[in-house]
Design a protein around this motif. Structure first.
Motif, mmCIF file in Angstrom:
data_model
loop_
_atom_site.group_PDB
_atom_site.id
_atom_site.type_symbol
_atom_site.label_atom_id
_atom_site.label_comp_id
_atom_site.label_asym_id
_atom_site.label_seq_id
_atom_site.Cartn_x
_atom_site.Cartn_y
_atom_site.Cartn_z
ATOM 1 N N ASN A 72 43.840 61.713 103.452
ATOM 2 C CA ASN A 72 45.211 61.837 103.965
ATOM 3 C C ASN A 72 45.649 63.293 104.035
ATOM 4 O O ASN A 72 46.309 63.709 104.988
ATOM 5 N N LEU A 73 45.267 64.078 103.033
ATOM 6 C CA LEU A 73 45.585 65.511 103.030
ATOM 7 C C LEU A 73 44.866 66.217 104.182
ATOM 8 O O LEU A 73 45.455 67.063 104.878
ATOM 9 N N ALA A 74 43.601 65.849 104.417
ATOM 10 C CA ALA A 74 42.830 66.444 105.510
ATOM 11 C C ALA A 74 43.454 66.105 106.864
ATOM 12 O O ALA A 74 43.592 66.982 107.730
ATOM 13 N N LEU A 77 46.552 68.110 107.502
ATOM 14 C CA LEU A 77 46.224 69.481 107.895
ATOM 15 C C LEU A 77 45.745 69.554 109.342
ATOM 16 O O LEU A 77 46.083 70.495 110.063
ATOM 17 N N PHE C 48 56.096 67.605 107.237
ATOM 18 C CA PHE C 48 54.818 67.964 106.615
ATOM 19 C C PHE C 48 54.973 68.099 105.095
ATOM 20 O O PHE C 48 54.196 67.551 104.322
ATOM 21 N N LEU C 52 53.401 65.961 102.019
ATOM 22 C CA LEU C 52 52.702 66.615 100.902
ATOM 23 C C LEU C 52 53.275 66.191 99.554
ATOM 24 O O LEU C 52 52.542 65.980 98.582
ATOM 25 N N LEU C 55 51.915 62.918 98.682
ATOM 26 C CA LEU C 55 50.530 63.057 98.211
ATOM 27 C C LEU C 55 50.495 63.616 96.781
ATOM 28 O O LEU C 55 49.677 63.196 95.962
ATOM 29 N N ARG D 49 49.071 76.633 105.168
ATOM 30 C CA ARG D 49 47.960 75.758 105.559
ATOM 31 C C ARG D 49 46.622 76.245 104.986
ATOM 32 O O ARG D 49 45.795 75.445 104.568
ATOM 33 N N LEU D 52 46.518 75.263 101.456
ATOM 34 C CA LEU D 52 46.246 73.817 101.376
ATOM 35 C C LEU D 52 44.772 73.512 101.628
ATOM 36 O O LEU D 52 44.192 72.649 100.968
ATOM 37 N N LEU D 56 42.270 71.585 99.258
ATOM 38 C CA LEU D 56 41.489 70.429 99.739
ATOM 39 C C LEU D 56 40.013 70.588 99.370
ATOM 40 O O LEU D 56 39.368 69.629 98.914
#
Lengths: 80, 80, 80, 80
Positions: A72-74, A77, C48, C52, C55, D49, D52, D56
């Motif tokens: 979900n994070l990917a 992004l 966004f 986050l 998450l 980003r 992040l 990740l």
């Protein structure tokens, strides 16, 4: 009809026999105790292993859920 | 100087004695085997537990590192 | 009642005025576009960040659950 | 050679022209400010980003390490 010497001989053999039987009973007792301890130890180990298997399944679930979170994070992004 | 009857009696007692000693040797053998099995089982269990302790420490480290990651993500959100 | 020179002067001033107003309209258009882009960008960034935050909360939950699992594994090792 | 009426007309036009140019300068200033804010906002978003993405990658590593730990626990259970 035994002479005194013969009588002593017979008594000595019976005494030895009795001691051997006492030793025998003692060994059988030790054996039985040890078998019970071994069985108890194996039961405890089996219960322990079953608890571990449950924890392993829970860990599998957590890793799966962390992987979903990671995906979900990917996606977040990529789409932003 | 024994009668035949006396001789038979003596032989019977000696035979019984011999059987008890054989049983005795057998029990001592079983006991020794069981003790070795129990010791081996305990050593294996100890090694198993030590491996688990190592895995527990690794898990501790992973949870600590995930918590650091979580804190960095929280800081990133606060500062943005 | 204007001389030709005066007339030319007046026309030149009016032409300049018209050009400035055209430039003005164009700038107002650019400004409006940019304000809309900035607002859209801020809305996207807000969405966004909210994703986050969700998450992050899920990650908190996973770390908590892994810690429970770790504690259960530790108890299992202590009690065995 | 202008009449008073013509002079007033010319002054009025010049005044209007001046006001439009002032408005023009103001708009150009607003536009420049907004462009700088948008660029700053985009740079911040890009840095955010990138942070992040780094988190990740760290999360990927942690999931991989938890999976290794899980596999070692599974092997331990199979072999014991």
């Amino acid at each position: 009809n035994q002479t005194i010497q013969e009588l002593e001989e017979t008594l000595k053999v019976k005494e030895e026999d009795r001691e051997v039987e006492i030793r025998n009973k003692d060994l059988e007792g030790q054996l039985s105790d040890l078998e019970q301890r071994l069985e108890k130890s194996q039961n405890e180990q089996e219960a322990f292993r079953n608890n571990l298997k449950t924890l392993l399944e829970i860990l599998d679930g957590k890793i799966f859920e962390l992987t979903e979170l990671r995906d979900n994070l990917a996606k977040l992004l990529e789409c932003s």
